[in-house]
Design a protein around this motif. Sequence first.
Motif, PDB file in Angstrom:
ATOM      1  N   UNK A 168       0.849  -1.196   0.000  1.00 51.82           N
ATOM      2  CA  UNK A 168       0.000   0.000   0.000  1.00 51.82           C
ATOM      3  C   UNK A 168       0.883   1.244   0.000  1.00 51.82           C
ATOM      4  N   UNK A 169       0.487   2.237  -0.795  1.00 51.30           N
ATOM      5  CA  UNK A 169       1.201   3.504  -0.839  1.00 51.30           C
ATOM      6  C   UNK A 169       0.233   4.629  -0.471  1.00 51.30           C
ATOM      7  N   UNK A 170       0.643   5.489   0.446  1.00 51.95           N
ATOM      8  CA  UNK A 170      -0.184   6.611   0.910  1.00 51.95           C
ATOM      9  C   UNK A 170      -0.069   7.770  -0.077  1.00 51.95           C
ATOM     10  N   UNK A 171      -1.203   8.433  -0.341  1.00 52.96           N
ATOM     11  CA  UNK A 171      -1.235   9.595  -1.230  1.00 52.96           C
ATOM     12  C   UNK A 171      -0.993  10.850  -0.388  1.00 52.96           C
ATOM     13  N   UNK A 172       0.100  11.534  -0.629  1.00 50.74           N
ATOM     14  CA  UNK A 172       0.410  12.741   0.127  1.00 50.74           C
ATOM     15  C   UNK A 172      -0.446  13.929  -0.317  1.00 50.74           C
ATOM     16  N   UNK A 173      -0.663  14.851   0.557  1.00 48.98           N
ATOM     17  CA  UNK A 173      -1.473  16.038   0.224  1.00 48.98           C
ATOM     18  C   UNK A 173      -0.703  17.030  -0.632  1.00 48.98           C
ATOM     19  N   UNK A 174       0.621  16.990  -0.563  1.00 50.06           N
ATOM     20  CA  UNK A 174       1.440  17.897  -1.366  1.00 50.06           C
ATOM     21  C   UNK A 174       2.732  17.173  -1.734  1.00 50.06           C
ATOM     22  N   UNK A 175       2.649  16.301  -2.742  1.00 49.54           N
ATOM     23  CA  UNK A 175       3.803  15.510  -3.134  1.00 49.54           C
ATOM     24  C   UNK A 175       3.858  14.202  -2.363  1.00 49.54           C
ATOM     25  N   UNK A 176       5.050  13.589  -2.244  1.00 53.87           N
ATOM     26  CA  UNK A 176       5.185  12.329  -1.517  1.00 53.87           C
ATOM     27  C   UNK A 176       4.686  12.452  -0.073  1.00 53.87           C
ATOM     28  N   UNK A 177       4.058  11.379   0.409  1.00 50.81           N
ATOM     29  CA  UNK A 177       3.504  11.400   1.766  1.00 50.81           C
ATOM     30  C   UNK A 177       4.605  11.578   2.799  1.00 50.81           C
ATOM     31  N   UNK A 178       4.317  12.381   3.805  1.00 46.65           N
ATOM     32  CA  UNK A 178       5.256  12.580   4.898  1.00 46.65           C
ATOM     33  C   UNK A 178       5.110  11.441   5.900  1.00 46.65           C
ATOM     34  N   UNK A 179       6.110  11.252   6.775  1.00 51.95           N
ATOM     35  CA  UNK A 179       5.963  10.220   7.815  1.00 51.95           C
ATOM     36  C   UNK A 179       4.709  10.395   8.651  1.00 51.95           C
ATOM     37  N   UNK A 180       4.352  11.650   8.949  1.00 47.82           N
ATOM     38  CA  UNK A 180       3.143  11.888   9.755  1.00 47.82           C
ATOM     39  C   UNK A 180       1.897  11.461   8.988  1.00 47.82           C
ATOM     40  N   UNK A 223       1.660   7.640   9.039  1.00 50.53           N
ATOM     41  CA  UNK A 223       1.183   7.124  10.322  1.00 50.53           C
ATOM     42  C   UNK A 223      -0.319   7.328  10.469  1.00 50.53           C
ATOM     43  N   UNK A 224      -0.819   8.494  10.054  1.00 51.10           N
ATOM     44  CA  UNK A 224      -2.249   8.790  10.203  1.00 51.10           C
ATOM     45  C   UNK A 224      -3.088   7.892   9.302  1.00 51.10           C
ATOM     46  N   UNK A 225      -2.663   7.719   8.043  1.00 48.43           N
ATOM     47  CA  UNK A 225      -3.436   6.889   7.113  1.00 48.43           C
ATOM     48  C   UNK A 225      -3.368   5.424   7.528  1.00 48.43           C
ATOM     49  N   UNK A 226      -2.225   5.012   8.024  1.00 45.60           N
ATOM     50  CA  UNK A 226      -2.124   3.620   8.479  1.00 45.60           C
ATOM     51  C   UNK A 226      -3.088   3.371   9.631  1.00 45.60           C
ATOM     52  N   UNK A 227      -3.165   4.276  10.584  1.00 47.89           N
ATOM     53  CA  UNK A 227      -4.069   4.105  11.729  1.00 47.89           C
ATOM     54  C   UNK A 227      -5.528   4.064  11.268  1.00 47.89           C
ATOM     55  N   UNK A 266     -10.618 -10.425   8.200  1.00 46.54           N
ATOM     56  CA  UNK A 266     -10.082 -10.638   6.855  1.00 46.54           C
ATOM     57  C   UNK A 266      -8.658 -10.115   6.736  1.00 46.54           C
ATOM     58  N   UNK A 267      -8.332  -9.031   7.436  1.00 45.08           N
ATOM     59  CA  UNK A 267      -7.065  -8.354   7.199  1.00 45.08           C
ATOM     60  C   UNK A 267      -6.253  -8.153   8.472  1.00 45.08           C
ATOM     61  N   UNK A 268      -4.964  -8.036   8.239  1.00 40.23           N
ATOM     62  CA  UNK A 268      -4.016  -7.615   9.265  1.00 40.23           C
ATOM     63  C   UNK A 268      -3.118  -6.556   8.642  1.00 40.23           C
ATOM     64  N   UNK A 269      -2.912  -5.442   9.328  1.00 38.33           N
ATOM     65  CA  UNK A 269      -2.059  -4.361   8.826  1.00 38.33           C
ATOM     66  C   UNK A 269      -0.724  -4.432   9.564  1.00 38.33           C
ATOM     67  N   UNK A 270       0.361  -4.326   8.844  1.00 38.50           N
ATOM     68  CA  UNK A 270       1.687  -4.363   9.478  1.00 38.50           C
ATOM     69  C   UNK A 270       2.626  -3.396   8.772  1.00 38.50           C
ATOM     70  N   UNK A 271       3.793  -3.150   9.405  1.00 39.30           N
ATOM     71  CA  UNK A 271       4.815  -2.312   8.797  1.00 39.30           C
ATOM     72  C   UNK A 271       5.398  -2.999   7.561  1.00 39.30           C
ATOM     73  N   UNK A 272       5.843  -2.179   6.631  1.00 40.32           N
ATOM     74  CA  UNK A 272       6.529  -2.719   5.458  1.00 40.32           C
ATOM     75  C   UNK A 272       7.949  -3.127   5.840  1.00 40.32           C
ATOM     76  N   UNK A 273       8.378  -4.266   5.320  1.00 41.91           N
ATOM     77  CA  UNK A 273       9.754  -4.694   5.526  1.00 41.91           C
ATOM     78  C   UNK A 273      10.672  -3.899   4.600  1.00 41.91           C
ATOM     79  N   UNK A 310       6.378   0.497  -0.987  1.00 49.23           N
ATOM     80  CA  UNK A 310       5.257   0.361  -0.054  1.00 49.23           C
ATOM     81  C   UNK A 310       5.473   1.222   1.183  1.00 49.23           C
ATOM     82  N   UNK A 311       4.404   1.860   1.639  1.00 53.72           N
ATOM     83  CA  UNK A 311       4.448   2.595   2.909  1.00 53.72           C
ATOM     84  C   UNK A 311       4.043   1.697   4.076  1.00 53.72           C
ATOM     85  N   UNK A 312       3.126   0.785   3.857  1.00 56.12           N
ATOM     86  CA  UNK A 312       2.808  -0.276   4.823  1.00 56.12           C
ATOM     87  C   UNK A 312       2.137  -1.403   4.054  1.00 56.12           C
ATOM     88  N   UNK A 313       1.768  -2.475   4.769  1.00 56.52           N
ATOM     89  CA  UNK A 313       1.295  -3.705   4.128  1.00 56.52           C
ATOM     90  C   UNK A 313      -0.020  -4.130   4.743  1.00 56.52           C
TER      91      UNK A 313
END
Length: 541
Positions: free
Chosen positions: A354-366, A369-373, A390-397, A405-408
């Motif tokens: 999964x890749x997070x869509x940033x509000x102004x260019x590439x997604x920031x770490x913050x 974290x917010x989209x993952x939560x 059905x699902x489990x969310x985890x950090x990307x390796x 990927x930003x997370x999995x």
Amino acid sequence: MPRAREDPNAPPRNRSVRRALVAATILGGLGCALVLAGLRDSSPPPIIVIGLDGAAPHVVEDLWRQGELPHLRALADRGVFGPLRTNSQWSPVIWTTLATGVDEATHGISFFTVPTRDGEVPVTSNLRRVKAIWNLASESDRSVAVLGWWVTWPAEPVNGIVATDRMMTRLEGRVYPENVGAMVDEIREAGDTFGFQDLPAPPGENWEQIPQQDRLVANLTRRLVDRDFDLMMSYLRSIDLVSHRYWKYYHPARFGRLPGWELERFGALVTDAYEAVDRAIGAIVEAAPEDAHIFVISDHGFADRVPEVTQVRLDLDRVLEAVGLLIPGAGGPDLPRSRLVTHRTPVRTETKLVRVVGTAGPATPAEIRAVRAETEEKLFGVRYRNGRHVFQVRDARAEERADGADFVVRVLTRSATNDIYWEGREIEGAVESTFRFSGQHSAHTPGIFLAAGPGIDADADLSRIDVRDVAPTVVFALGLEVPEAMEGRVLEHLFTEEFRDRVDLRYSRDADFARRPGEEALATDEDERLLEELRALGYLD
């Protein structure tokens, strides 16, 4: 009934001219131009090799005790039957070993696919580094017919015909010579079905061609078997196909309590596959010359896979749309309005990047974290029909982050059903299919070895026969020199003393066995369908 032929233990007679005339007349009428055997002093009986992918010796014996598989039983009663030790769990590897008498390190076929500049593609015949039985036979003026054998596309020129493992495609090289294709197409929709048409082809998967090709190979073999080929090699795959998916219904007690409707619907499928093959063998043997030596072999057997491995084909985009994280647009996601997108995540994989869509260019770490939560919270509410998550969310390796990927999001498959729900509503179209693999094989699940014919010793000891022993034994039975480089043994004791008195065991130099392979596997438009078939069987991720 098959026509009578000369006694194989009688003094040698020249059959070459008769074979050439008969085959040229009959096959020529079908438009098949063959370069058949030249004159030679003597010719041992013809050999018919029938390969059954996945046939297990204990299943064959179980069904015999129940009065089933009469044609295999009849062959065994006039010959020998026992387990065949295997040396791999991958079918292309073993079937190439069976055809060459050497392990993968020597013949060069080590898996279903190989990497190329265009990505992974299925293995092709130009990669084989040694000669197969049909090459050796052709070079010695023996006529051959090779039908459906693994890793035979593109077809090699032989003294006879080849209908490759891709004979049902329109690829160049699907057959040799080219005009054999007309016969393949004619027989494809004709002849007996043998029961192959009743074997399962789950929706959404390209399995239909496997039982269809088995029907075609069986009918081709029956049509050609009495036409004086010195060697016929035919391959049938359906037992393996069915056993992977439906094994637990053959051994239900080993898998706990199964629903009654499942047992009623699927309980006979493994037996059905064996019976279809048995009917095909019966038709082939009935049409075969009486003096033929018939070998029935399998690459491996099967064993229980407990717990089962579940495969779920799930479209994560549908789920993300349903929970409001991904907004569809024209031709794809509406990125400005979406929170995240899937990234290189085909429906067949359990691990979704999964890749997070940033509000102004590439997604920031913050933002990540917010989209993952938010994603974890919403996907927590997505359940199978039975209420399981059905699902489990985890950090990307590290390697997943390197892939973008930003997370999995991982699909939990253990308790999967064919439908999933969020807030009490079904997410339609999210699950394409769910199926469980209950049968497995390995380098320790033996196949079968059956040999019958007038030159076979019914009291021969079959202990410790190995897949590498088949090729040198067939070469010997053809009356040819056995390459010294073959790693298997010639099973001389398999044959009667009279046969061994007629056929001398001779060896040839190693240099006569090697061949120069192609540099790279050949990519085709058919590759994705073939790869998807392998994924559906669990061989590829």
